[in-house]
Design a protein around this motif. Sequence first.
Motif, mmCIF file in Angstrom:
data_model
loop_
_atom_site.group_PDB
_atom_site.id
_atom_site.type_symbol
_atom_site.label_atom_id
_atom_site.label_comp_id
_atom_site.label_asym_id
_atom_site.label_seq_id
_atom_site.Cartn_x
_atom_site.Cartn_y
_atom_site.Cartn_z
ATOM 1 N N MET A 200 0.844 -1.205 0.000
ATOM 2 C CA MET A 200 0.000 0.000 0.000
ATOM 3 C C MET A 200 0.877 1.251 0.000
ATOM 4 S SD MET A 200 -3.340 -0.757 2.383
ATOM 5 C CE MET A 200 -2.432 -1.113 3.886
ATOM 6 N N ILE A 201 0.365 2.294 -0.598
ATOM 7 C CA ILE A 201 1.027 3.599 -0.610
ATOM 8 C C ILE A 201 0.081 4.616 0.005
ATOM 9 C CG2 ILE A 201 1.945 5.446 -2.065
ATOM 10 C CD1 ILE A 201 2.667 3.317 -4.139
ATOM 11 N N LEU A 202 0.595 5.436 0.907
ATOM 12 C CA LEU A 202 -0.194 6.503 1.509
ATOM 13 C C LEU A 202 0.435 7.844 1.152
ATOM 14 C CD1 LEU A 202 -2.484 7.481 3.359
ATOM 15 C CD2 LEU A 202 -0.891 7.264 5.297
ATOM 16 N N ILE A 203 -0.310 8.647 0.406
ATOM 17 C CA ILE A 203 0.126 10.003 0.077
ATOM 18 C C ILE A 203 -0.486 10.936 1.110
ATOM 19 C CG2 ILE A 203 0.127 11.814 -1.689
ATOM 20 C CD1 ILE A 203 -0.342 9.538 -3.773
ATOM 21 N N GLN A 204 0.361 11.602 1.878
ATOM 22 C CA GLN A 204 -0.106 12.376 3.025
ATOM 23 C C GLN A 204 0.123 13.874 2.850
ATOM 24 O OE1 GLN A 204 2.308 9.992 5.955
ATOM 25 N NE2 GLN A 204 0.375 9.953 7.112
ATOM 26 N N ASP A 205 -0.856 14.644 3.327
ATOM 27 C CA ASP A 205 -0.710 16.094 3.536
ATOM 28 C C ASP A 205 -0.516 16.892 2.253
ATOM 29 O OD1 ASP A 205 -0.939 15.733 6.325
ATOM 30 O OD2 ASP A 205 1.190 15.228 6.454
ATOM 31 N N GLY A 206 -0.956 16.344 1.124
ATOM 32 C CA GLY A 206 -0.892 17.118 -0.113
ATOM 33 C C GLY A 206 -2.190 17.866 -0.358
ATOM 34 N N ASP B 44 -5.518 13.012 2.335
ATOM 35 C CA ASP B 44 -4.636 11.865 2.190
ATOM 36 C C ASP B 44 -5.256 10.920 1.161
ATOM 37 O OD1 ASP B 44 -3.163 12.978 4.211
ATOM 38 O OD2 ASP B 44 -3.593 11.420 5.703
ATOM 39 N N ILE B 45 -4.402 10.192 0.459
ATOM 40 C CA ILE B 45 -4.866 9.218 -0.526
ATOM 41 C C ILE B 45 -4.180 7.888 -0.239
ATOM 42 C CG2 ILE B 45 -4.925 8.587 -2.974
ATOM 43 C CD1 ILE B 45 -4.977 11.540 -3.663
ATOM 44 N N LEU B 46 -4.992 6.844 -0.089
ATOM 45 C CA LEU B 46 -4.454 5.508 0.157
ATOM 46 C C LEU B 46 -4.618 4.656 -1.102
ATOM 47 C CD1 LEU B 46 -3.200 3.509 2.210
ATOM 48 C CD2 LEU B 46 -5.544 2.830 2.813
ATOM 49 N N ILE B 47 -3.504 4.074 -1.531
ATOM 50 C CA ILE B 47 -3.472 3.227 -2.727
ATOM 51 C C ILE B 47 -3.182 1.789 -2.316
ATOM 52 C CG2 ILE B 47 -2.147 2.727 -4.823
ATOM 53 C CD1 ILE B 47 -1.607 5.797 -4.976
ATOM 54 N N ASP B 48 -3.973 0.884 -2.858
ATOM 55 C CA ASP B 48 -3.735 -0.546 -2.633
ATOM 56 C C ASP B 48 -3.791 -1.237 -3.989
ATOM 57 O OD1 ASP B 48 -3.358 -3.055 -1.641
ATOM 58 O OD2 ASP B 48 -5.206 -3.142 -0.465
ATOM 59 N N GLY B 49 -2.678 -1.808 -4.406
ATOM 60 C CA GLY B 49 -2.618 -2.377 -5.747
ATOM 61 C C GLY B 49 -2.692 -1.261 -6.778
ATOM 62 N N ASP B 50 -3.550 -1.450 -7.777
ATOM 63 C CA ASP B 50 -3.651 -0.447 -8.838
ATOM 64 C C ASP B 50 -4.866 0.476 -8.669
ATOM 65 O OD1 ASP B 50 -5.684 -2.203 -9.440
ATOM 66 O OD2 ASP B 50 -5.059 -2.593 -11.501
ATOM 67 N N GLY C 150 -1.315 -2.145 8.842
ATOM 68 C CA GLY C 150 -0.444 -2.967 8.025
ATOM 69 C C GLY C 150 0.687 -2.172 7.412
ATOM 70 N N LYS C 151 1.459 -2.823 6.568
ATOM 71 C CA LYS C 151 2.639 -2.230 5.961
ATOM 72 C C LYS C 151 2.235 -1.224 4.889
ATOM 73 C CE LYS C 151 7.036 -3.510 3.855
ATOM 74 N NZ LYS C 151 7.845 -4.616 3.294
ATOM 75 N N VAL C 152 2.825 -0.045 4.960
ATOM 76 C CA VAL C 152 2.471 1.008 4.011
ATOM 77 C C VAL C 152 3.702 1.861 3.706
ATOM 78 C CG1 VAL C 152 1.716 2.649 5.788
ATOM 79 C CG2 VAL C 152 0.799 2.841 3.479
ATOM 80 N N THR C 153 3.827 2.251 2.459
ATOM 81 C CA THR C 153 4.860 3.207 2.059
ATOM 82 C C THR C 153 4.259 4.603 2.123
ATOM 83 O OG1 THR C 153 5.883 1.599 0.580
ATOM 84 C CG2 THR C 153 6.414 3.909 0.204
ATOM 85 N N ARG C 154 4.845 5.451 2.954
ATOM 86 C CA ARG C 154 4.304 6.798 3.140
ATOM 87 C C ARG C 154 5.048 7.800 2.259
ATOM 88 N NH1 ARG C 154 1.237 7.202 8.080
ATOM 89 N NH2 ARG C 154 1.222 5.158 9.118
ATOM 90 N N ILE C 155 4.273 8.650 1.602
ATOM 91 C CA ILE C 155 4.844 9.718 0.781
ATOM 92 C C ILE C 155 4.382 11.052 1.359
ATOM 93 C CG2 ILE C 155 4.880 10.805 -1.500
ATOM 94 C CD1 ILE C 155 4.431 8.021 -2.704
#
Length: 421
Positions: free
Chosen positions: A1-7, A21-27, A40-45
């Motif tokens: 998962m990718i979490l784009i924060q504070d944009g 915030d925007i949370l991405i899981d898969g495509d 769970g595991k997340v890549t934070r941007i």
Amino acid sequence: MILIQDGYMIDPKSGKEGNFDILIDGDKIVKIAEKIEPKGKVTRINAEGLLVAPGLVDVHVHFRDPGFTAKEDINTGAAAAAKGGVTTVVLMANTKPTVDSEETLKYILDKGAKTGIHVTTCANVTMGMQGKQLTDMKKLAAAGAVGFTDDGVPLLDAELVRRAMEISAELDMPISFHEEDPKYIENNGVNRGKASEHYGIGGSSREAEIALVERDLKLAEETGACIDIQHISSKEAVELVRQAKKRCSNIHAEATPHHFTLTEDAVIKYGTLAKMNPPLREEEDRQAVIRGLVDGTIDMIATDHAPHTAEEKAKPITEAPSGITGLETSLALGITELVDAGYLTMKQLLRLMSTNPAAMYHLDAGYLAEGGPADVILIDTAAEFIPEQYASKATNTPFTGWKLKGEVKKTICGGKMVYEA
């Protein structure tokens, strides 16, 4: 998962904007909220201070593959697109061989599927782009083409155009037109006027565009076809489209960044680097293109990314090929020349560069929403940069060395990072 924060997010389709915030899981985008704390595991941007927008959709692009890969290929073209924030491209069909067969279409789509961005393509309207025999448009549509065009070559047979429009209307697919009647042109790529006089050549008259735009708007109204007037360049053509759109909802038009930024003076200054079809025209034409973008007459911005080798562009003005690259500078030119100049809001610019072109081609792209595609770009709208190093194979652009505003920092396509500044 990718979490784009504070944009600061702008979705041009819904009009929604603000700090999210925007949370991405898969495509897919799975959640958009003011604050998200995923499990769970997340890549934070960290997107603080950045604009978060949908990946751009460029519906007029040449990747020169197959046939002309010294200029560009699908891989380098895709890299240039990702660097420019473009996550979906629609390729033109003037390759070698042309995209008039299922075999060539499959080659492009298969190679494009491995690039990291969404590579789609048009098929040709006529066999070999000869303007004489229609392709099997229904078979090519079934094989994955998203539209039809002979871009690079005008279609001169009005009855053939009518038949092509009738088939495209039946398929509910767009058909795009390169509008330059050769009977009004002597040495194309340079406007007939100040620029052609400077070089002592005949040049391209505005009548070349006007005549075919007039014809094709009339045919579109009669057939109900969804048409795209490509790379519009003259004030008269803009006005013809404006009036036709009042009568018919299936008419679309696109403008390039070079046509809303430059005039024929650039051809005198930059030579072959500013030679293109249709040519750069006068300041009145540039202003008419901008007005068309503002009032919706022109509903898309597309680059006509046209890479050539340095050797080709070093030839004399009458021998060098027309066209400039554009994928890596298009967004910044839109921000610099249209948003910062006060003509458009950022939301309006993004709509012209993502939502509207995606809609015309029936593509699931150009918006940010839960359940929607995870095609997202992060832009520093205040950052100034000077284009010098390119991901494209080609460097044929007059914008090298310009100071532009609005730099793409990250491009995510299909939930994967495909570019980072």
